[in-house]
Scaffold this motif. Structure first.
Motif, PDB file in Angstrom:
ATOM      1  N   UNK A 189       0.987  -1.377  -0.023  1.00 32.03           N
ATOM      2  CA  UNK A 189       0.204   0.152   0.124  1.00 32.03           C
ATOM      3  C   UNK A 189       0.837   1.310  -0.094  1.00 32.03           C
ATOM      4  N   UNK A 190       2.256   1.190  -0.304  1.00 36.74           N
ATOM      5  CA  UNK A 190       3.050   2.229  -0.478  1.00 36.74           C
ATOM      6  C   UNK A 190       3.632   2.600  -1.583  1.00 36.74           C
ATOM      7  N   UNK A 191       4.224   1.364  -2.288  1.00 39.84           N
ATOM      8  CA  UNK A 191       4.565   1.332  -3.662  1.00 39.84           C
ATOM      9  C   UNK A 191       3.565   0.873  -4.702  1.00 39.84           C
ATOM     10  N   UNK A 192       3.254   1.601  -5.615  1.00 39.49           N
ATOM     11  CA  UNK A 192       2.035   1.031  -6.316  1.00 39.49           C
ATOM     12  C   UNK A 192       2.446   0.858  -7.735  1.00 39.49           C
ATOM     13  N   UNK A 193       1.860   0.219  -8.618  1.00 38.69           N
ATOM     14  CA  UNK A 193       2.038   0.061 -10.121  1.00 38.69           C
ATOM     15  C   UNK A 193       0.647   0.179 -10.657  1.00 38.69           C
ATOM     16  N   UNK A 194       0.712   1.079 -11.547  1.00 34.35           N
ATOM     17  CA  UNK A 194      -0.563   1.331 -12.341  1.00 34.35           C
ATOM     18  C   UNK A 194      -0.697   0.127 -13.267  1.00 34.35           C
ATOM     19  N   UNK A 195      -2.032  -0.212 -13.414  1.00 31.72           N
ATOM     20  CA  UNK A 195      -2.566  -1.390 -14.327  1.00 31.72           C
ATOM     21  C   UNK A 195      -3.556  -0.977 -15.498  1.00 31.72           C
ATOM     22  N   UNK A 196      -3.622  -1.901 -16.314  1.00 28.53           N
ATOM     23  CA  UNK A 196      -4.694  -1.449 -17.385  1.00 28.53           C
ATOM     24  C   UNK A 196      -6.246  -1.165 -16.808  1.00 28.53           C
ATOM     25  N   UNK A 197      -7.144  -0.265 -17.330  1.00 29.60           N
ATOM     26  CA  UNK A 197      -8.421  -0.077 -16.761  1.00 29.60           C
ATOM     27  C   UNK A 197      -8.910  -1.300 -16.520  1.00 29.60           C
ATOM     28  N   UNK A 198      -9.559  -1.140 -15.439  1.00 28.02           N
ATOM     29  CA  UNK A 198     -10.448  -2.432 -14.893  1.00 28.02           C
ATOM     30  C   UNK A 198     -11.791  -2.701 -15.592  1.00 28.02           C
ATOM     31  N   UNK A 199     -12.480  -1.451 -15.421  1.00 33.37           N
ATOM     32  CA  UNK A 199     -13.822  -1.364 -16.039  1.00 33.37           C
ATOM     33  C   UNK A 199     -13.730  -0.171 -16.710  1.00 33.37           C
ATOM     34  N   UNK A 200     -14.065  -0.054 -17.979  1.00 34.49           N
ATOM     35  CA  UNK A 200     -13.963   1.105 -19.125  1.00 34.49           C
ATOM     36  C   UNK A 200     -15.328   1.519 -19.532  1.00 34.49           C
ATOM     37  N   UNK A 201     -15.527   2.656 -19.365  1.00 29.94           N
ATOM     38  CA  UNK A 201     -16.693   3.511 -19.864  1.00 29.94           C
ATOM     39  C   UNK A 201     -17.045   3.173 -21.590  1.00 29.94           C
ATOM     40  N   UNK A 202     -15.715   2.989 -22.187  1.00 27.89           N
ATOM     41  CA  UNK A 202     -15.609   2.900 -23.474  1.00 27.89           C
ATOM     42  C   UNK A 202     -15.896   1.655 -23.985  1.00 27.89           C
ATOM     43  N   UNK A 203     -16.155   0.650 -23.170  1.00 29.30           N
ATOM     44  CA  UNK A 203     -16.365  -0.800 -23.579  1.00 29.30           C
ATOM     45  C   UNK A 203     -17.192  -1.337 -22.577  1.00 29.30           C
ATOM     46  N   UNK A 204     -18.312  -1.291 -22.845  1.00 31.31           N
ATOM     47  CA  UNK A 204     -19.657  -1.740 -21.755  1.00 31.31           C
ATOM     48  C   UNK A 204     -20.573  -2.627 -22.824  1.00 31.31           C
ATOM     49  N   UNK A 205     -21.224  -3.520 -21.955  1.00 32.32           N
ATOM     50  CA  UNK A 205     -22.244  -4.338 -22.512  1.00 32.32           C
ATOM     51  C   UNK A 205     -23.522  -3.238 -23.125  1.00 32.32           C
ATOM     52  N   UNK A 206     -23.659  -2.101 -22.507  1.00 34.48           N
ATOM     53  CA  UNK A 206     -24.755  -1.353 -23.083  1.00 34.48           C
ATOM     54  C   UNK A 206     -24.272  -0.331 -24.274  1.00 34.48           C
ATOM     55  N   UNK A 207     -23.033  -0.553 -24.691  1.00 30.02           N
ATOM     56  CA  UNK A 207     -22.626   0.082 -25.686  1.00 30.02           C
ATOM     57  C   UNK A 207     -21.437   1.341 -25.197  1.00 30.02           C
ATOM     58  N   UNK A 208     -20.861   1.890 -26.437  1.00 26.21           N
ATOM     59  CA  UNK A 208     -20.136   2.903 -26.024  1.00 26.21           C
ATOM     60  C   UNK A 208     -20.733   3.990 -25.235  1.00 26.21           C
ATOM     61  N   UNK A 209     -20.128   4.333 -23.893  1.00 27.61           N
ATOM     62  CA  UNK A 209     -20.727   5.560 -23.358  1.00 27.61           C
ATOM     63  C   UNK A 209     -22.238   5.346 -22.755  1.00 27.61           C
ATOM     64  N   UNK A 210     -22.560   4.153 -22.749  1.00 21.36           N
ATOM     65  CA  UNK A 210     -23.845   3.781 -22.416  1.00 21.36           C
ATOM     66  C   UNK A 210     -23.893   3.410 -20.770  1.00 21.36           C
ATOM     67  N   UNK A 211     -22.820   3.557 -20.302  1.00 20.15           N
ATOM     68  CA  UNK A 211     -22.711   3.145 -18.898  1.00 20.15           C
ATOM     69  C   UNK A 211     -21.382   3.728 -18.319  1.00 20.15           C
ATOM     70  N   UNK A 212     -21.696   4.311 -17.053  1.00 21.54           N
ATOM     71  CA  UNK A 212     -20.522   4.809 -16.362  1.00 21.54           C
ATOM     72  C   UNK A 212     -20.438   3.718 -15.148  1.00 21.54           C
ATOM     73  N   UNK A 213     -19.200   3.462 -14.814  1.00 16.72           N
ATOM     74  CA  UNK A 213     -19.073   2.727 -13.530  1.00 16.72           C
ATOM     75  C   UNK A 213     -18.809   3.504 -12.368  1.00 16.72           C
ATOM     76  N   UNK A 214     -19.602   3.896 -11.570  1.00 20.45           N
ATOM     77  CA  UNK A 214     -19.373   4.663 -10.354  1.00 20.45           C
ATOM     78  C   UNK A 214     -18.698   3.798  -9.210  1.00 20.45           C
ATOM     79  N   UNK A 215     -18.823   4.549  -8.046  1.00 22.77           N
ATOM     80  CA  UNK A 215     -17.996   3.709  -6.918  1.00 22.77           C
ATOM     81  C   UNK A 215     -18.762   2.425  -6.350  1.00 22.77           C
TER      82      UNK A 215
END
Ligand code: FRU
Length: 518
Positions: free
Chosen positions: A61-87
């Protein structure tokens, strides 16, 4: 990418994404030797939008490494920008109760926000503006996520709250061992209510109870957490803590975001506040986790040892988060903080201390330590720096009014002041310095106070200073103040200022390493 993390204001030991906008921490979970931190992220811009889950991993929890997007608003079952992933949050489905995936998966619950009318792959139609609860699972230790085809798992708030369909969010998941079921806690932000649900498979949820309003209600309630902690000194005296964001209505200034907590009991179905933690809604009383302007959407880890609780929090404020003068990233997380419960002056208080893993950053010699029997006026210190831990303790002498430590200072009239006001028994952080870059918001300049009693007459303060933030921990950690700072000049000096006489001063200044240059 070639990223050196030395831009002006780039935090050196606080997590920031390389670029773009970030807000709340999401899905904090420790699993298979890795700490995951997901977060609200805009993959294409430095203001809020296209909400996706960014991802970083760490061993400590001190040294971090950035990873690929986990859930992307540009790639959703509902279609591009059909869904935002909130908290939302994440759990390990150890017994494979969900039957999602081929082996026991990690399961995340989050809020699906649909900006426009959509028809989902399962033919459900959803009105634009709706917030629903959904789940996704990962079979590769949290790297990639698959959205459940039956989403959303909660399409609407329960009766009689169906009219709250536009404000229903931030599911917090945990396993309730005594009952052998999952619990989901979701917020009805406008009503200042927390809804509690049960499930045995993470897919079908039953609404079982609600809590609120209580305490501060001057804004929407968001990002609830509910977790057990033993009362210090008695491992068998287990209390439950409900912690949630409120925006606006926080303690720092009018219009600020804040984080409050309520201590009580949870029997698996009902949360009931203890009388000493249950202020009348709107009475002006509340229990604040932090008294500063930059502590919002706090989230605690799942998957840690029993009763171990660690929080990471968005270190910004909705009042000005979108305009802070940093580039190419916007927003940082606080250091991880260990949470415990302690009775102080008869009241059960949530205690926050910097996580002990931060010790790793003290890889050099001690910068400076000194003791003064008595001090008045101005003492400029023969030490400087901008990524430091400073510990200081002191007592009131004759006519003691105020004692402060100046950081990022070139003298008495510049820099951030961190100190104690004996006359009102409050600690403070004052960032109204004329040398700070404050032009981005009228809300930036200010002085923030947190109540702090002395312990046998002694005031104890611990400060974590980074290139653009101050985190102040008072006493045992019952009071904290978190504030971003944007010193425009190059001053890195440290000074002490005593108004009246201050005695028995112990000061220790330690350098902290950068997490970007391991
Ligand atoms: C809190 C919040 C949450 C929401 C998220 C959207 O800061 O408003 O309620 O899920 O941010 O990014």
């Amino acid at each position: 990418s070639a990223q050196n993390y030395t831009e002006r204001y780039r935090p050196q030991f606080h997590w920031t994404p390389a670029k773009n906008w970030m807000n709340d921490p999401n899905g904090l979970i420790y699993h298979n030797g890795q700490y995951h931190m997901y977060y609200q992220y805009n993959p294409t811009g430095d203001v809020w939008g296209n909400m996706s889950w960014g991802h970083a991993v760490s061993q400590d929890m001190i040294y971090w490494e950035e990873q690929p997007l986990a859930l992307s608003a540009f790639n959703t079952p509902a279609g591009v920008l059909g869904e935002f992933f909130f908290s939302g949050s994440a759990v390990y489905d150890e017994f494979h109760s969900s039957h999602l995936g081929d082996s026991p998966p990690l399961v995340a619950a989050y809020t699906s926000y649909y900006p426009n009318n959509v028809t989902l792959p399962n033919n459900q139609t959803i009105r634009g503006g709706t917030q629903c609860q959904s789940i996704a699972y990962s079979n590769d230790d949290g790297l990639s996520w698959i959205e459940y085809e039956g989403n959303p798992v909660l399409a609407l708030p329960p009766s009689p709250y169906e009219d709250q369909w536009k404000d229903f969010r931030d599911p917090y998941l945990f396993w309730y061992g005594k009952g052998a079921y999952w619990v989901m806690v979701v917020s009805l932000p406008q009503l200042h209510k927390i809804l509690i649900y049960h499930s045995t498979d993470l897919k079908q949820w039953e609404h079982v109870s609600e809590f609120g309003p209580s305490n501060a209600v001057g804004g929407v309630w968001e990002c609830p957490n509910l977790f057990p902690l033993p009362l210090k000194g008695n491992i068998h005296d287990i209390k439950w803590v409900l912690m949630a964001g409120i925006n606006p209505g926080g303690p720092a200034f009018s219009g600020a975001s804040g984080t409050q907590y309520i201590v009580g009991n949870f029997d698996g179905t009902f949360f009931k506040a203890d009388p000493d933690s249950d202020y009348d809604p709107g009475s002006g009383n509340a229990n604040w986790v932090d008294y500063g302007p930059d502590y919002y959407a706090s989230l605690t880890y799942n998957g840690l040892a029993n009763y171990e609780r660690v929080a990471i929090t968005w270190m910004s404020d909705w009042a000005y988060g979108a305009t802070i003068p940093t580039s190419p990233w916007r927003s940082a997380m606080t250091v991880p903080r260990e949470l415990t419960l302690e009775k102080i002056e008869g009241q059960t208080r949530l205690i926050s201390i910097p996580h002990s893993n931060l010790q790793k950053l003290k890889n050099g010699p001690l910068l400076y330590a000194n003791h003064w029997d008595s001090a008045t006026g101005n003492i400029s210190l023969p030490v400087s720096g901008k990524q430091l831990e400073v510990s200081i303790s002191f007592r009131a002498g004759k006519n003691a009014k105020r004692f402060s430590l100046g950081v990022r200072t070139g003298g008495k009239t510049s820099g951030t002041l961190i100190g104690y006001d004996f006359t009102t028994q409050r600690m403070f952080v004052d960032r109204s310095s004329t040398t700070d870059d404050s032009s981005f918001s009228d809300d930036y300049k200010g002085i923030y106070y947190g109540p702090l009693q002395t312990q046998d007459g002694v005031v104890k303060l611990r400060v974590f200073l980074d290139w653009s933030s101050v985190e102040l921990f008072g006493g045992r950690g019952e009071s904290t103040i978190t504030a971003q700072i944007f010193p425009s000049g190059s001053d890195t000096g440290l000074s002490l200022f005593a108004n009246g006489e201050v005695i028995d001063i112990n000061l220790k200044v330690e350098a902290l390493a950068s997490i970007w240059t391991r």
